[in-house]
Design a protein around this motif. Structure first.
Motif, PDB file in Angstrom:
ATOM      1  N   VAL A  48       0.859  -1.188   0.000  1.00  0.00           N
ATOM      2  CA  VAL A  48       0.000   0.000   0.000  1.00  0.00           C
ATOM      3  C   VAL A  48       0.892   1.234   0.000  1.00  0.00           C
ATOM      4  N   GLN A  49       0.917   1.928  -1.125  1.00  0.00           N
ATOM      5  CA  GLN A  49       1.728   3.138  -1.242  1.00  0.00           C
ATOM      6  C   GLN A  49       0.920   4.397  -0.997  1.00  0.00           C
ATOM      7  N   ARG A  50      -0.374   4.335  -1.222  1.00  0.00           N
ATOM      8  CA  ARG A  50      -1.286   5.426  -0.832  1.00  0.00           C
ATOM      9  C   ARG A  50      -2.526   4.779  -0.238  1.00  0.00           C
ATOM     10  N   GLN A  51      -2.824   5.108   0.982  1.00  0.00           N
ATOM     11  CA  GLN A  51      -3.923   4.481   1.709  1.00  0.00           C
ATOM     12  C   GLN A  51      -5.272   4.990   1.201  1.00  0.00           C
ATOM     13  N   GLU A  56      -6.156  13.816   2.006  1.00  0.00           N
ATOM     14  CA  GLU A  56      -5.332  14.450   0.976  1.00  0.00           C
ATOM     15  C   GLU A  56      -5.071  15.907   1.316  1.00  0.00           C
ATOM     16  N   THR A  57      -6.130  16.618   1.639  1.00  0.00           N
ATOM     17  CA  THR A  57      -6.035  17.991   2.136  1.00  0.00           C
ATOM     18  C   THR A  57      -6.938  18.103   3.343  1.00  0.00           C
ATOM     19  N   GLN A  58      -7.031  19.299   3.870  1.00  0.00           N
ATOM     20  CA  GLN A  58      -7.882  19.483   5.043  1.00  0.00           C
ATOM     21  C   GLN A  58      -9.343  19.183   4.734  1.00  0.00           C
ATOM     22  N   ASP A  59      -9.717  19.378   3.460  1.00  0.00           N
ATOM     23  CA  ASP A  59     -11.127  19.233   3.104  1.00  0.00           C
ATOM     24  C   ASP A  59     -11.414  18.048   2.180  1.00  0.00           C
ATOM     25  N   SER A  60     -10.408  17.263   1.867  1.00  0.00           N
ATOM     26  CA  SER A  60     -10.647  16.163   0.927  1.00  0.00           C
ATOM     27  C   SER A  60      -9.906  14.901   1.354  1.00  0.00           C
ATOM     28  N   LYS A  61     -10.462  13.758   0.943  1.00  0.00           N
ATOM     29  CA  LYS A  61      -9.861  12.460   1.206  1.00  0.00           C
ATOM     30  C   LYS A  61      -9.697  11.713  -0.120  1.00  0.00           C
ATOM     31  N   LEU A  62      -8.733  10.814  -0.136  1.00  0.00           N
ATOM     32  CA  LEU A  62      -8.480  10.041  -1.344  1.00  0.00           C
ATOM     33  C   LEU A  62      -9.626   9.058  -1.583  1.00  0.00           C
TER      34      LEU A  62
END
Length: 262
Positions: A48-51, A56-62
């Motif tokens: 897992v290289q990116r969970q 991602e930012t204060q207001d967004s998730k991957l």
């Protein structure tokens, strides 16, 4: 590219086990009471290289992550206990189990083994045994002078002696054993299975009662291997093996190109 070599290597190893399973099935198409195996695959651990779901930012998730698989493996071979076709042999000591259950035989070490092979014979002491000479359990002895033997659907064994055909002598009863998880039995060869923790403890009973199958005298249960299905599986396995081999070749060419140009 190096990781691709190792991933494809696991694919090659898995397909090799799959082919071995298929070849064993095909080799036993004429084995009485044989149950086909099915290879079960699972994917290996992921890097897992990116969970997924990471901030991602204060207001967004991957919405998704970056996960690199490391290959596959064969984790189990599962016995398929579907009913095989019934063959009429007209031999008095041939019995087929129509439904669930196993015949019980006593091994040399005193433990029980279980089988769907109903090709029974009589040894020099008159005991009913399997083709390897293991005594049927519970034991049944055929008396001298017997002219006819009948085995009922409920497992009752009767003998008719010369000169007294009208009065059958009851020799005993064939009982069956069944398991909560027959696929958990361990195959030991010789058409025999032994109990394991995965199979659970055996439940014994008379044929035709409490979910047990009935006995059919003068018949045998054929192998449940479907030759056409196995041939199709063999073709798909061959193609999968070729594709994994192609990955190895492609990764090798890419590495060769780097080595020649750097």
């Amino acid at each position: 590219m190096i990781s691709a070599l190792y991933v494809s290597k696991t694919g090659l190893a898995a397909q090799d086990k799959q082919l071995s399973t298929i070849s064993n099935n095909l080799a036993n198409t004429s084995t009485v009471g044989f149950k086909r195996d099915r290879a079960m695959f699972e994917d290996l651990i992921y890097q897992v290289q990116r969970q997924p779901g990471a901030q991602e930012t204060q207001d967004s998730k991957l919405p998704s992550g970056l996960q690199i698989g490391t290959g596959a493996r064969v984790v189990a071979t599962q016995k398929q206990f579907t009913q095989g076709n019934l063959q009429v042999t007209e031999q008095p000591l041939d019995v087929a189990i129509n439904g669930r259950g196993f015949l019980q035989v006593l091994q040399a070490d005193g433990t029980l083994a279980y089988t769907r092979n109903g090709q029974l014979e009589v040894n020099e002491e008159g005991q009913v045994v399997n083709s390897d000479g293991l005594v049927l359990e519970p034991a049944i002895t055929i008396p001298q002078g017997t002219s006819k033997i009948t085995i009922g659907k409920d497992g009752t064994v009767n003998a008719y002696t010369q000169g007294a055909e009208a009065t059958p002598q009851q020799l005993g009863n064939i009982t069956l054993a069944d398991f909560v998880n027959p696929a958990g039995l361990q195959a030991i060869g010789g058409n025999l299975f032994v109990q394991t923790v995965a199979s659970g403890t055996p439940t014994q009973g008379a044929p035709g009662e409490n979910g047990m199958g009935s006995l059919l005298q003068g018949q045998l249960e054929s192998s449940n291997v479907d030759i056409v299905e196995e041939m199709v599986n063999m073709i798909t396995t061959q193609r999968a093996y070729e594709m994994n081999s192609k990955v190895v070749s492609t990764a090798d060419q890419m590495l060769q190109n780097i080595a020649q140009n750097l």
